[in-house]
Design an enzyme around this catalytic site. Structure first.
Site, PDB file in Angstrom:
ATOM      1  N   GLU A  42      -3.811   1.576  -6.784  1.00 25.38           N
ATOM      2  CA  GLU A  42      -3.481   1.080  -5.188  1.00 25.38           C
ATOM      3  C   GLU A  42      -4.810   1.757  -4.099  1.00 25.38           C
ATOM      4  OE1 GLU A  42       0.066   4.272  -2.961  1.00 25.38           O
ATOM      5  OE2 GLU A  42      -0.949   4.861  -4.988  1.00 25.38           O
ATOM      6  N   LYS A 108       4.690  -1.458  -0.172  1.00 27.26           N
ATOM      7  CA  LYS A 108       5.101  -0.350  -0.628  1.00 27.26           C
ATOM      8  C   LYS A 108       6.406   0.418  -0.588  1.00 27.26           C
ATOM      9  CE  LYS A 108       4.012   4.502  -2.862  1.00 27.26           C
ATOM     10  NZ  LYS A 108       3.015   5.225  -3.593  1.00 27.26           N
ATOM     11  N   CYS A 142       2.748   2.697  -7.490  1.00 25.46           N
ATOM     12  CA  CYS A 142       2.573   3.864  -7.830  1.00 25.46           C
ATOM     13  C   CYS A 142       4.085   4.663  -7.770  1.00 25.46           C
ATOM     14  CB  CYS A 142       1.652   4.483  -6.550  1.00 25.46           C
ATOM     15  SG  CYS A 142       1.301   6.389  -7.271  1.00 25.46           S
TER      16      CYS A 142
END
Length: 211
Positions: A42, A108, A142
């Site tokens: 990430e 995300k 994540c």
């Protein structure tokens, strides 16, 4: 068919884009065995920074162009997330770059509020499913790992049955992350949980080092 992936879990140079891209290119060029997909952590070009105003690029910027060049030269699919600006918004965006220069993106969805990510980045709203040699691959980022509904497989439907909308089916989950060592037990446990509950392969790509 078989599918070969290489994951690069490395220390990152804090907010130093040039140093990170040079370091990662050297590691990718050093891969000796044939690989089809290379996955980076990430925010691989900057570290997990909350300064998008200083570090963000567009999709025509240096980092995406670097991904395009490397994917073409190495004949690989290259994936990882970076800080991207689009329409006056900042996104933690994963780019899935093909050797021919075409790409898909995933923004995300679940921002890590404990670090203030929700104050600096806009949440994504759409999933992205890639197809490679008949494999369907679902990349996420994540903190998304803590939200099982966002990764949930759709149950098989009978012919003629109408779906409820938003269905997603895949064979492989990929999570790219900047996950802290203090919560590494949760990282490993949740990766296993996502694999078991969705009956799929899971690839977790973290990074090392200190910011």
């Amino acid at each position: 068919s078989t599918l070969s992936l290489s994951i690069i879990q490395t220390d990152l140079h804090w907010e130093d884009k040039a140093a990170n891209l040079a370091m990662l290119e050297k590691k990718i060029s050093g891969l000796e065995e044939k690989t089809e997909i290379v996955v980076l952590p990430e925010m691989f070009s900057t570290g997990f920074s909350m300064q998008p105003e200083k570090l963000a690029e567009t999709m025509e910027g240096e980092t995406v162009q670097w991904m395009k060049k490397l994917a073409r030269e190495k004949k690989i699919i290259l994936a990882g997330s970076a800080i991207i600006q689009e329409d006056e918004h900042y996104y933690n965006r994963l780019t899935w770059m093909l050797p021919n220069g075409q790409y898909g993106v995933y923004d995300k969805r679940h921002r890590f509020a404990y670090a203030g990510e929700d104050e600096h980045y806009t949440a994504g709203t759409k999933r992205f499913i890639a197809s490679v040699k008949g494999w369907k691959i679902h990349p996420l980022i994540c903190y998304d790992l803590r939200f099982p509904v966002w990764a949930r497989q759709s149950p098989p439907r009978h012919v003629g049955e109408r779906g409820l909308g938003g269905e997603v089916e895949y064979d492989v989950l990929i999570y790219v992350a900047n996950w802290p060592e203090k919560r590494i037990h949760a990282w490993k446990t949740l990766l296993l949980a996502r694999a078991i509950e969705n009956q799929c392969y899971v690839v977790g790509v973290n990074r090392t080092g200190d910011d």
